[in-house]
Design an enzyme around this catalytic site. Structure first.
Site, PDB file in Angstrom:
ATOM      1  N   ASP A  67       0.805  -1.270  -0.104  1.00  0.00           N
ATOM      2  CA  ASP A  67       0.008  -0.179   0.066  1.00  0.00           C
ATOM      3  C   ASP A  67       0.817   1.123   0.092  1.00  0.00           C
ATOM      4  O   ASP A  67       2.079   1.405   0.295  1.00  0.00           O
ATOM      5  CB  ASP A  67      -0.822  -0.060   1.213  1.00  0.00           C
ATOM      6  CG  ASP A  67      -0.176  -0.403   2.592  1.00  0.00           C
ATOM      7  OD1 ASP A  67       0.863  -0.543   2.645  1.00  0.00           O
ATOM      8  OD2 ASP A  67      -1.052  -0.901   3.330  1.00  0.00           O
ATOM      9  N   ASP A 135      -7.606  -2.499  14.262  1.00  0.00           N
ATOM     10  CA  ASP A 135      -9.087  -2.551  13.944  1.00  0.00           C
ATOM     11  C   ASP A 135      -9.295  -4.057  13.278  1.00  0.00           C
ATOM     12  O   ASP A 135     -10.286  -4.333  12.467  1.00  0.00           O
ATOM     13  CB  ASP A 135      -9.765  -1.487  13.334  1.00  0.00           C
ATOM     14  CG  ASP A 135      -8.955  -1.053  11.877  1.00  0.00           C
ATOM     15  OD1 ASP A 135      -7.974  -1.924  11.579  1.00  0.00           O
ATOM     16  OD2 ASP A 135      -9.579  -0.298  11.231  1.00  0.00           O
ATOM     17  N   HIS A 137      -7.569  -4.605  10.315  1.00  0.00           N
ATOM     18  CA  HIS A 137      -7.347  -4.284   8.842  1.00  0.00           C
ATOM     19  C   HIS A 137      -5.945  -5.013   8.488  1.00  0.00           C
ATOM     20  O   HIS A 137      -5.195  -5.132   9.211  1.00  0.00           O
ATOM     21  CB  HIS A 137      -7.202  -2.956   8.406  1.00  0.00           C
ATOM     22  CG  HIS A 137      -6.226  -2.057   8.916  1.00  0.00           C
ATOM     23  ND1 HIS A 137      -6.130  -0.908   9.291  1.00  0.00           N
ATOM     24  CD2 HIS A 137      -4.548  -2.331   8.907  1.00  0.00           C
ATOM     25  CE1 HIS A 137      -4.919  -0.410   9.758  1.00  0.00           C
ATOM     26  NE2 HIS A 137      -4.147  -1.262   9.157  1.00  0.00           N
ATOM     27  N   GLU A 142      -9.893  -1.912   5.607  1.00  0.00           N
ATOM     28  CA  GLU A 142     -10.617  -1.592   6.797  1.00  0.00           C
ATOM     29  C   GLU A 142     -11.780  -2.458   6.769  1.00  0.00           C
ATOM     30  O   GLU A 142     -12.033  -3.051   5.960  1.00  0.00           O
ATOM     31  CB  GLU A 142     -10.946  -0.075   6.581  1.00  0.00           C
ATOM     32  CG  GLU A 142      -9.911   0.880   6.709  1.00  0.00           C
ATOM     33  CD  GLU A 142      -8.893   1.050   7.882  1.00  0.00           C
ATOM     34  OE1 GLU A 142      -9.060   0.096   8.765  1.00  0.00           O
ATOM     35  OE2 GLU A 142      -8.179   2.140   7.981  1.00  0.00           O
TER      36      GLU A 142
HETATM   37  C1  F6R Z   1       1.375  -1.327   6.133  1.00  0.00           C
HETATM   38  C2  F6R Z   1       0.078  -2.127   6.343  1.00  0.00           C
HETATM   39  C3  F6R Z   1      -0.580  -2.232   7.620  1.00  0.00           C
HETATM   40  C4  F6R Z   1       0.079  -2.212   8.738  1.00  0.00           C
HETATM   41  C5  F6R Z   1      -0.959  -1.981   9.803  1.00  0.00           C
HETATM   42  C6  F6R Z   1      -0.072  -2.246  11.325  1.00  0.00           C
HETATM   43  O1  F6R Z   1       1.871  -1.741   4.859  1.00  0.00           O
HETATM   44  O2  F6R Z   1       0.010  -3.074   5.445  1.00  0.00           O
HETATM   45  O3  F6R Z   1      -1.702  -3.009   7.555  1.00  0.00           O
HETATM   46  O4  F6R Z   1       0.728  -3.573   8.623  1.00  0.00           O
HETATM   47  O5  F6R Z   1      -1.459  -0.949   9.980  1.00  0.00           O
HETATM   48  O6  F6R Z   1       0.702  -1.063  11.490  1.00  0.00           O
HETATM   49  P1  F6R Z   1       1.780  -1.112  12.436  1.00  0.00           P
HETATM   50  O7  F6R Z   1       2.859  -2.075  12.393  1.00  0.00           O
HETATM   51  O8  F6R Z   1       2.534   0.278  12.330  1.00  0.00           O
HETATM   52  O9  F6R Z   1       1.461  -1.218  13.719  1.00  0.00           O
END
Ligand code: F6R
Length: 240
Positions: A67, A135, A137, A142
């Site tokens: 992403d 959450d 995701h 989401e």
């Molecule tokens: C980022 C991604 C997100 C993160 C998730 C956890 O490329 O795909 O799904 O893996 O938001 O983020 P952190 O590791 O910062 O808690």
């Protein structure tokens, strides 16, 4: 599904890097699906170390990321393209031409999603590294994202914007939209490797592993993949 609970973040990161390293050693032309965020920083530190000590080469490896924030170009310090350069690509022998990440600053976002979706189809991932949002995701899919979703522009949930604001000086600076690969794109990878660390992930981890397979927890779809490893530290596993 293989669930491994380790003591702490350091052990989680070392084990994740070992698993990715094994993929690279067994197939030096492998395609790695990569994630960004805090959870995987330690994994990348271990991979840099493995390269520096001569244990791994990424010369013929391809990578494709999950992403990117809409509106941020690759030279923006908060872009995921910049994150990948500074945390991994600048420190290893990978050919930059073999690293792929959506263009968050594309003028035609629809065309960019189409281009990236086509690329994913051409680059089957041998292993996909994932974090999980508080959450539930995965990538930026989401809660409520359809399980058959593909690469598209999404609105970030308020909780995600809040979680990610720790890296920005002001919450108003956090982009509210992202280009993300879809849940169906993630599920196409041969192997999935999901990492979670910390108490703030415990609820999402429980929903992912012990809840119903339901779009209210996008990560719960992993229960239906045939080759998944989940590495949790004690805090993330505390509600199981
Ligand atoms: C980022 C991604 C997100 C993160 C998730 C956890 O490329 O795909 O799904 O893996 O938001 O983020 P952190 O590791 O910062 O808690």
């Amino acid at each position: 599904m293989k669930i491994v609970t380790v003591e702490n973040y350091e052990e989680m990161s070392a084990l994740a890097a070992k698993i990715i390293g094994q993929s690279v050693q067994s197939n030096p032309t492998a395609t790695l699906g990569l994630a960004t965020g805090s959870t995987v920083l330690g994994t990348y530190a271990n991979l840099r170390q493995a390269y520096a000590s001569g244990q791994l080469s990424f010369k013929d490896i391809r990578t494709i990321n999950l992403d990117e924030y809409v509106g941020l170009g690759c030279d923006h310090e908060h872009s995921y393209a910049y994150y990948m350069l500074s945390n991994l690509f600048d420190h290893i022998d990978i050919d930059r031409a073999n690293t792929f990440i959506p263009r968050g600053d594309a003028t035609d976002l629809e065309a960019e999603c189409q281009r990236y979706g086509d690329l994913l189809a051409k680059l089957p991932r041998d292993i996909q590294l994932l974090g999980i949002g508080s959450d539930g995701h995965i990538a930026f899919n989401e809660p409520g994202s359809p399980f058959d979703s593909r690469t598209r522009v999404v609105q970030l949930a308020t909780s995600t914007i809040k979680d990610n604001s720790r890296l920005f000086s002001r919450i108003e600076d956090v982009p509210t939209r992202a280009i993300t690969v879809g849940i169906a794109d993630i599920m196409c990878a041969k192997k999935l490797l999901l990492l979670a660390s910390g108490l703030n992930k415990a609820k999402a981890v429980k929903a992912m592993l012990q809840g119903a397979v339901d779009t209210c927890c996008p990560a719960s779809i992993l229960q239906t993949h045939t080759d998944v490893t989940v590495i949790l530290d004690k805090q993330a596993a505390s509600l199981l």
